[in-house]
Design an enzyme around this catalytic site. Structure first.
Site, PDB file in Angstrom:
ATOM      1  CG  HIS A 285      -2.082   1.169   1.488  1.00 40.37           C
ATOM      2  ND1 HIS A 285      -1.805   2.249   1.302  1.00 40.37           N
ATOM      3  CD2 HIS A 285      -3.437   0.912   0.089  1.00 40.37           C
ATOM      4  CE1 HIS A 285      -3.029   2.618   0.659  1.00 40.37           C
ATOM      5  NE2 HIS A 285      -4.016   1.624   0.572  1.00 40.37           N
ATOM      6  CG  ASP A 336      -9.045  -4.954  -2.958  1.00 42.69           C
ATOM      7  OD1 ASP A 336      -9.501  -4.920  -2.875  1.00 42.69           O
ATOM      8  OD2 ASP A 336      -7.743  -3.447  -3.561  1.00 42.69           O
TER       9      ASP A 336
HETATM   10  C1  LIG Z   1      -0.430  -0.667  -4.007  1.00 39.56           C
HETATM   11  C2  LIG Z   1       0.499  -0.982  -4.847  1.00 39.56           C
HETATM   12  C3  LIG Z   1       0.203   0.213  -6.269  1.00 39.56           C
HETATM   13  C4  LIG Z   1       1.353   0.638  -4.500  1.00 39.56           C
HETATM   14  O1  LIG Z   1       2.386   1.037  -5.034  1.00 39.56           O
HETATM   15  P1  LIG Z   1       3.546   2.098  -4.469  1.00 39.56           P
HETATM   16  O2  LIG Z   1       3.271   2.477  -2.999  1.00 39.56           O
HETATM   17  O3  LIG Z   1       4.085   2.591  -5.784  1.00 39.56           O
HETATM   18  O4  LIG Z   1       4.985   0.972  -4.070  1.00 39.56           O
HETATM   19  P2  LIG Z   1       5.606   0.277  -5.142  1.00 39.56           P
HETATM   20  O5  LIG Z   1       5.149  -0.667  -6.421  1.00 39.56           O
HETATM   21  O6  LIG Z   1       6.709   1.931  -6.120  1.00 39.56           O
HETATM   22  O7  LIG Z   1       6.362  -0.851  -4.595  1.00 39.56           O
HETATM   23  C5  LIG Z   1       8.271  -0.485  -3.722  1.00 39.56           C
HETATM   24  C6  LIG Z   1       8.660  -2.365  -3.335  1.00 39.56           C
HETATM   25  O8  LIG Z   1       7.583  -2.570  -2.994  1.00 39.56           O
HETATM   26  C7  LIG Z   1       7.434  -3.969  -3.844  1.00 39.56           C
HETATM   27  N1  LIG Z   1       6.503  -4.426  -4.049  1.00 39.56           N
HETATM   28  C8  LIG Z   1       5.033  -3.536  -3.505  1.00 39.56           C
HETATM   29  N2  LIG Z   1       3.749  -4.036  -3.807  1.00 39.56           N
HETATM   30  C9  LIG Z   1       4.039  -5.445  -4.020  1.00 39.56           C
HETATM   31  C10 LIG Z   1       2.896  -6.316  -4.169  1.00 39.56           C
HETATM   32  N3  LIG Z   1       2.160  -6.741  -3.999  1.00 39.56           N
HETATM   33  N4  LIG Z   1       4.241  -7.562  -4.566  1.00 39.56           N
HETATM   34  C11 LIG Z   1       4.965  -7.691  -4.784  1.00 39.56           C
HETATM   35  N5  LIG Z   1       6.319  -6.471  -4.732  1.00 39.56           N
HETATM   36  C12 LIG Z   1       5.334  -5.060  -4.363  1.00 39.56           C
HETATM   37  C13 LIG Z   1       7.883  -3.259  -5.565  1.00 39.56           C
HETATM   38  O9  LIG Z   1       7.857  -4.121  -6.410  1.00 39.56           O
HETATM   39  C14 LIG Z   1       8.881  -2.435  -5.532  1.00 39.56           C
HETATM   40  O10 LIG Z   1      10.431  -2.952  -5.178  1.00 39.56           O
HETATM   41  P3  LIG Z   1      11.389  -3.066  -5.292  1.00 39.56           P
HETATM   42  O11 LIG Z   1      11.537  -1.675  -4.651  1.00 39.56           O
HETATM   43  O12 LIG Z   1      12.728  -3.873  -4.842  1.00 39.56           O
HETATM   44  O13 LIG Z   1      11.373  -2.299  -6.653  1.00 39.56           O
HETATM   45  C15 LIG Z   1       1.742  -2.172  -4.518  1.00 39.56           C
HETATM   46  O14 LIG Z   1       1.970  -2.068  -3.622  1.00 39.56           O
HETATM   47  C16 LIG Z   1       1.023  -2.885  -5.586  1.00 39.56           C
HETATM   48  O15 LIG Z   1       1.079  -2.783  -7.084  1.00 39.56           O
HETATM   49  N6  LIG Z   1       0.060  -3.836  -4.865  1.00 39.56           N
HETATM   50  C17 LIG Z   1      -1.056  -4.667  -5.874  1.00 39.56           C
HETATM   51  C18 LIG Z   1      -2.068  -4.529  -6.285  1.00 39.56           C
HETATM   52  C19 LIG Z   1      -2.873  -3.854  -5.020  1.00 39.56           C
HETATM   53  O16 LIG Z   1      -3.276  -4.641  -3.966  1.00 39.56           O
HETATM   54  N7  LIG Z   1      -3.286  -2.503  -5.524  1.00 39.56           N
HETATM   55  C20 LIG Z   1      -4.348  -2.650  -4.215  1.00 39.56           C
HETATM   56  C21 LIG Z   1      -4.733  -1.355  -3.735  1.00 39.56           C
HETATM   57  S1  LIG Z   1      -5.761  -1.427  -1.943  1.00 39.56           S
END
Ligand SMILES: CC(C)(COP(=O)(O)OP(=O)(O)OC[C@H]1O[C@@H](n2cnc3c(N)ncnc32)[C@H](O)[C@@H]1OP(=O)(O)O)[C@@H](O)C(=O)NCCC(=O)NCCS
Length: 406
Positions: A285, A336
């Site tokens: 998140h 979720d």
């Molecule tokens: C919610 C979300 C979009 C937040 O994105 P964000 O704040 O931009 O975080 P990032 O995508 O930059 O992630 C930071 C790090 O954690 C990792 N990470 C974050 N969520 C992850 C996940 N669900 N699975 C695997 N790795 C994850 C990223 O790969 C990244 O790793 P790195 O620094 O080694 O590259 C992201 O966690 C995500 O895509 N989750 C899955 C989708 C989801 O469940 N969405 C519902 C949100 S309520």
């Protein structure tokens, strides 16, 4: 060179809450005033609707803890709280609920539009078109509060109708004697739900009702800030919610659980996703650095309603995924992860999970749109320019071929 920025005591106290572990106040201010990809941690405006404490895993609507609201409140009362900033009296709640219930029916023309859509239309695409279509039948004399109750009431009717149309079933008229939660399940399934199922639906709606400046809410606020209409703002929000990084994640969690199939496969599956650098849906998140309190509540509730072997297997798979994600990546479940299990229990098919999210989030979107209108300034940030320096325009006959992008 770092900027020296002076802030008032009040702002200082507010910023202190945003400090990351070990960060000084100067570093916090520096971070918050510097460009950040995805606007991470950027304060993009003020709001008195919802507070998220990402470190402690707390969520408050207008100061009330989400746990208390889930225990004692209802969809109607939570919508009132979000829109008017306080809990209603008994009489206020009864009038408000009655008013919402009286607005559930869709204009005939909107139903015809749906009936003319292909049965296999994507449910979020249909929802986006039909929410926009509600605006075509708007009465210009209405207040924005009245429009908010029309949209919040009808969005549930639209989602149920999309489902019935997809399966060639008769679209049901709403029953205004039922609560929002019961009526929504009734319009989907054709049967009035049990008290337990109605309560579970109410809780799911409350849990989804608001979440500060998430992508869809922020979209709605940006649109409202141009002084465009409420229907346009909510249509934009539905578009933003559709993405798999936002509202689309719950459906993907169910797909993942089906792919995993049995608890024995769960660890291997998650490890292989991580080793190929794929995201595991339902985890991580932008704001929470611990377990999302909504996921915690849903997990606790799941242990009460999970009864069939299939549900127990599903629950076990998610618990193993949770352990592996925490151990390997220090990532926690978001709302979720467990919401699909609860929706599945209520007979909501997985392709309707994101549309359901829109139904639940509508009161929050609308509260933010009303708040934006009440103290508006157009939202128009700046970009950090990374393009070429000034260059002289070259007439086409004097240009030489270049590799695109060079
Ligand atoms: C919610 C979300 C979009 C937040 O994105 P964000 O704040 O931009 O975080 P990032 O995508 O930059 O992630 C930071 C790090 O954690 C990792 N990470 C974050 N969520 C992850 C996940 N669900 N699975 C695997 N790795 C994850 C990223 O790969 C990244 O790793 P790195 O620094 O080694 O590259 C992201 O966690 C995500 O895509 N989750 C899955 C989708 C989801 O469940 N969405 C519902 C949100 S309520």
């Amino acid at each position: 060179m770092s900027k020296v920025i002076k802030v008032s005591e009040e702002t200082h106290a507010r910023l202190a809450k945003l400090a990351k572990w070990g960060e000084t106040m100067d570093q916090v201010i520096q971070r918050l005033t510097t460009q950040s990809k995805g606007l991470e941690d950027v304060i993009a405006g003020q709001s008195s609707i919802c507070f998220i404490d990402g470190k402690e895993g707390r969520l408050l609507y207008r100061g009330y803890d989400i746990r208390d609201l889930c225990k004692y409140s209802s969809y109607e009362e939570t919508a009132y709280l979000l829109w008017y900033g306080r809990l209603p009296t008994e009489e206020e709640l009864s009038n408000f609920s009655h008013q919402l219930a009286s607005k559930r029916s869709l204009p005939r023309e909107v139903v015809s539009m749906l009936l003319n859509m292909p049965r296999n239309v994507d449910a979020m695409d249909a929802l986006r078109v039909l929410v926009a279509a509600l605006g075509l039948f708007d009465d210009p004399l209405l207040s924005n509060e009245e429009r908010a109750s029309i949209i919040a009431s009808r969005i549930g009717t639209i989602v149920a109708a999309i489902h019935r149309h997809k399966h060639g079933l008769q679209i049901l008229e709403p029953d205004s004697t039922l609560s929002f939660a019961s009526n929504f399940l009734y319009m989907l399934t054709g049967s009035v739900p049990s008290r337990e199922n109605s309560r579970l639906m109410d809780t799911l709606l409350i849990l989804h009702a608001d979440h500060e400046f998430n992508a869809s809410t922020f979209t709605a606020r940006v649109i409202a800030s141009t002084l465009s209409d409420v229907y346009s703002a909510i249509t934009g929000a539905v578009g933003a919610l559709k993405g798999p990084l936002h509202g689309g994640a719950n459906e993907k969690v169910v797909e993942m659980t089906r792919e995993i199939g049995s608890p024995e496969n769960a660890e291997k599956y998650i490890l292989s996703k991580l080793s190929s650098k794929q995201k595991v849906m339902g985890f991580g998140h932008r704001v929470y650095r611990t377990m999302d309190p909504r996921a915690e509540i849903l997990k606790e509730m799941s242990s009460q309603f999970v009864t069939s072997d299939e549900e127990k297997r599903y629950f076990q798979i998610l618990s193993i995924a949770e352990e592996v994600m925490r151990r390997e990546k220090n990532l926690y479940p978001n709302v979720d992860l467990y919401s699909g299990l609860a929706l599945n229990h209520l007979g909501v098919p997985s392709y309707l999970f994101t549309p359901f999210f829109a139904v639940g989030r509508a009161p929050g979107w609308l509260a933010h749109v009303l708040e934006q209108y009440s103290d508006n300034r157009i939202i128009r940030p700046r970009a950090e320019y990374t393009g070429p320096e000034f260059r002289q325009y070259v007439p086409i006959e004097r240009r030489t071929a270049q590799v695109v992008g060079s």
